[in-house]
Design a protein around this motif. Structure first.
Motif, mmCIF file in Angstrom:
data_model
loop_
_atom_site.group_PDB
_atom_site.id
_atom_site.type_symbol
_atom_site.label_atom_id
_atom_site.label_comp_id
_atom_site.label_asym_id
_atom_site.label_seq_id
_atom_site.Cartn_x
_atom_site.Cartn_y
_atom_site.Cartn_z
ATOM 1 N N GLU A 195 39.850 -19.149 -10.175
ATOM 2 C CA GLU A 195 39.493 -17.397 -10.874
ATOM 3 C C GLU A 195 38.130 -16.871 -10.026
ATOM 4 N N ARG A 196 37.368 -18.029 -10.661
ATOM 5 C CA ARG A 196 35.898 -18.110 -10.224
ATOM 6 C C ARG A 196 36.163 -17.451 -8.407
ATOM 7 N N VAL A 197 36.464 -18.312 -7.772
ATOM 8 C CA VAL A 197 36.787 -18.375 -6.294
ATOM 9 C C VAL A 197 37.127 -17.089 -5.474
ATOM 10 N N LEU A 198 38.686 -16.653 -6.013
ATOM 11 C CA LEU A 198 39.291 -15.752 -5.417
ATOM 12 C C LEU A 198 37.997 -14.032 -5.790
ATOM 13 N N GLU A 199 37.408 -14.101 -7.381
ATOM 14 C CA GLU A 199 36.628 -13.164 -7.428
ATOM 15 C C GLU A 199 35.196 -13.522 -6.521
ATOM 16 N N GLN A 200 34.786 -14.087 -6.486
ATOM 17 C CA GLN A 200 33.725 -14.365 -5.457
ATOM 18 C C GLN A 200 34.024 -14.324 -3.840
ATOM 19 N N LEU A 201 35.362 -14.289 -3.574
ATOM 20 C CA LEU A 201 35.349 -13.463 -2.179
ATOM 21 C C LEU A 201 35.839 -12.567 -1.831
ATOM 22 N N ALA A 202 36.280 -11.496 -3.427
ATOM 23 C CA ALA A 202 36.368 -10.367 -3.260
ATOM 24 C C ALA A 202 35.437 -9.493 -3.266
ATOM 25 N N GLU A 203 34.222 -10.434 -3.650
ATOM 26 C CA GLU A 203 33.068 -9.424 -3.410
ATOM 27 C C GLU A 203 32.283 -9.815 -2.213
ATOM 28 N N THR A 204 32.337 -10.664 -1.563
ATOM 29 C CA THR A 204 32.021 -10.612 -0.336
ATOM 30 C C THR A 204 32.518 -9.296 0.623
ATOM 31 N N GLY A 205 34.001 -9.188 0.010
ATOM 32 C CA GLY A 205 33.940 -7.953 0.833
ATOM 33 C C GLY A 205 35.464 -9.016 1.941
ATOM 34 N N TRP A 206 35.025 -10.481 1.845
ATOM 35 C CA TRP A 206 35.833 -10.686 2.963
ATOM 36 C C TRP A 206 38.058 -10.967 2.199
ATOM 37 N N LEU A 207 37.917 -10.789 0.855
ATOM 38 C CA LEU A 207 38.823 -10.832 0.695
ATOM 39 C C LEU A 207 39.263 -9.221 -0.482
ATOM 40 N N HIS A 208 40.582 -8.445 -0.442
ATOM 41 C CA HIS A 208 41.105 -7.391 -0.397
ATOM 42 C C HIS A 208 41.985 -7.725 -2.129
ATOM 43 N N LEU A 209 41.741 -7.917 -3.757
ATOM 44 C CA LEU A 209 42.628 -8.026 -4.336
ATOM 45 C C LEU A 209 42.997 -6.631 -4.512
ATOM 46 N N PRO A 210 44.737 -6.256 -4.594
ATOM 47 C CA PRO A 210 45.306 -5.220 -5.503
ATOM 48 C C PRO A 210 45.316 -5.331 -6.701
ATOM 49 N N THR A 211 44.410 -6.180 -7.614
ATOM 50 C CA THR A 211 45.385 -6.096 -8.425
ATOM 51 C C THR A 211 44.124 -6.850 -9.558
#
Length: 537
Positions: free
Chosen positions: A381-397
């Motif tokens: 959970e922590r890693v996904l949120e950090q990758l999304a915050e950097t813009g490298w990853l887009h989460l659909p939900t």
């Protein structure tokens, strides 16, 4: 007004020769084996035989004998009838050498081939699928293979004055009437001539007498026919055997690259000699292509088995998961992660690597909660949120919903830098991407590594060491003496000192047989159980 047959006969005019054709054809599905019997006479209905060809052939012979009996009741062949073979353009027999169509001499001189009295013939092909009853001239009957003469008509000028003996078929030696049979019909029996009709030539056989000298076997290789007179004879036999060997190899259920390389070597030598004998430059080019094919096949076999070219030194080959150019593509993905990962921590590098392998072609990665927790355990959970915050990853939900996704309903995560509408940092084919992704999953999910609960950094180190091995499992190329400690540390998001600690963890997990760090190099080698996952340098 139509003129009757009797009137035409009285005037001496010729009438068309009669023809009956009986055929056996497949009926329905080929696997069923049923056949259909058909006759050219419209009054004869088609018959079907589900029990197979044998029953159909027996019925066909009976049907032929039925027509012969009716012809006999009507007086047999008619002397004033024209040759039915000539009406068919003499297609029932091949003309003699030196003659043209209709059996006429090619020079145009002389009379047509058709001649002699009218005879009643029965033809049966050797396959047992076609029977033909016809009124033909004696010469066409003699020129038709597998044709039997049953009766001969009296000449038209004597037919009106001489009483006609009813036709009863040819006589057997004991005086009884001989019925037609499909057994031995290739060799017709001689028929006694009818008085005044002249002698009837014997029919030709399908296979005329040939020289007793045995013909040389023919062969074909690489879409080329091997000449029967090619010298030396050993070369001709080698080319024929090679063609058969290549065709046999294509029928093998599993490939054998070592055998294929040997066949290419033989082909290169044989075609080189063939080119030298004939002076054909195309054969020389074919020999050169065969040499290159042999070398390429050996390299493929070396990549697949993990055995370097030059021999196995008595050790059994190891089947590698990554073959051909796939190890190079795997190392390209690892370098991409080392330079492009947005966060400098092992868990983030591991997530970036696994998601990149899923999204390398389309820019989207289908993942489930089980995938993420298997890679990152409690840090998912922590890693996904950090990758999304950097813009490298887009989460659909939301992240909790992603972690709750099931295998039947995965979540599609988007990596903008890998979308097809932008520059493509990785060019992986469909099969290569799938194979490398499976290789990485097998490595990070190794049973003993998982049982030891090694951290993300140790699993990244296992991936990096597996991607940089020689055929014997040692790390790096022989001339490099191991791996650069700085590059290993950058990929694993560790310091050079921490690499030594995690290498020792891999030794305890039976992944590395030995590991040591000195002079800025990581030295060691994979254990025997890890060799199949080694990507050869």
């Amino acid at each position: 007004m139509a003129v009757g047959a009797d009137t035409e006969r009285a005037r001496g005019e010729r009438v068309a020769g009669r023809v009956w054709t009986v055929r056996l054809d497949p009926c329905g599905r080929p696997s069923a084996g049923a056949v259909k019997l058909s006759c050219s006479r419209p009054a004869c209905p088609d018959q079907r035989f589900p029990e197979g060809t044998a029953a159909g052939r027996k019925a066909a012979v009976g049907h032929v004998n039925l027509h012969l009996a009716r012809v006999g009741e009507g007086g047999g062949p008619r002397g004033e009838a024209s040759c039915a073979c000539r009406a068919a353009d003499c297609a029932w027999h091949a003309p003699d050498p030196g003659t043209g169509r209709h059996g006429e001499p090619r020079s145009g001189a002389g009379a047509p081939r058709c001649g002699g009295p009218v005879v009643l013939t029965v033809y049966a092909d050797r396959a047992g699928r076609l029977w033909r009853i016809a009124e033909t001239c004696a010469r066409c009957a003699a020129a038709t293979p597998d044709c039997r003469v049953l009766d001969t008509a009296a000449p038209p000028d004597t037919a009106a004055h001489a009483p006609r003996t009813p036709f009863a078929g040819p006589q057997s030696p004991d005086g009884r009437t001989a019925a037609f049979s499909d057994q031995g019909c290739a060799v017709p029996a001689p028929v006694p001539p009818t008085p005044g009709a002249g002698s009837v030539p014997h029919a030709r056989t399908a296979s005329p007498a040939r020289s007793p000298r045995r013909a040389k076997p023919a062969g074909k290789i690489a879409q080329r026919v091997v000449p029967h007179d090619l010298q030396p004879d050993t070369l001709r036999r080698e080319l024929i055997e090679l063609g058969d060997a290549f065709r046999a190899y294509q029928r093998r259920p599993e490939p054998d690259l070592a055998l294929l390389a040997e066949l290419h070597d033989r082909k290169a030598r044989a075609f080189a000699l063939w080119a030298e004998v004939t002076g054909d430059a195309c054969l020389r080019e074919e020999a050169e292509r065969a040499e290159k094919a042999a070398q390429t096949t050996r390299e493929m076999n070396a990549h697949r088995t993990g055995v370097p070219l030059g021999g196995t030194n008595g050790e059994p080959p190891v089947a590698r998961l990554l073959t051909g150019q796939q190890p190079d593509h795997a190392r390209a993905v690892l370098d991409h992660v080392r330079t492009e990962a947005p966060l400098a921590e092992p868990e983030a590098h591991l997530a970036v690597l696994m998601l990149t392998l899923r999204a390398a072609r389309r820019g989207t990665a289908n993942v489930t909660g089980q995938d993420l927790t298997g890679w990152l355990r409690d840090d998912a959970e922590r890693v996904l949120e950090q990758l999304a915050e950097t813009g490298w990853l887009h989460l659909p939900t939301t992240v909790p919903e992603i972690l709750a996704s099931r295998p039947e309903d995965p979540t599609a995560l988007t990596i903008p830098s890998l979308l097809p509408d932008g520059p493509r940092p990785l060019t992986l084919g469909k099969t290569t991407r799938s194979r490398i992704s499976g290789w990485a999953q097998k490595t990070v999910g190794d049973r003993k590594i998982r049982k030891k609960k090694l951290p993300a950094a140790a699993r990244l180190l296992a991936l990096y060491t597996a991607a940089h091995t020689g055929p014997d499992g040692h790390l790096g190329r022989p001339e490099d003496e191991g791996l650069s400690l700085d590059q290993v540390a950058a990929f694993c998001a560790l310091t050079p000192e921490q690499v030594t600690e995690h290498a020792d963890l891999l030794v305890t997990a039976d992944w590395l047989a030995q590991a040591e760090t000195a002079d800025g190099r990581l030295r060691g080698g994979l254990t025997e159980r890890a060799l199949p996952l080694g990507a050869l340098l």
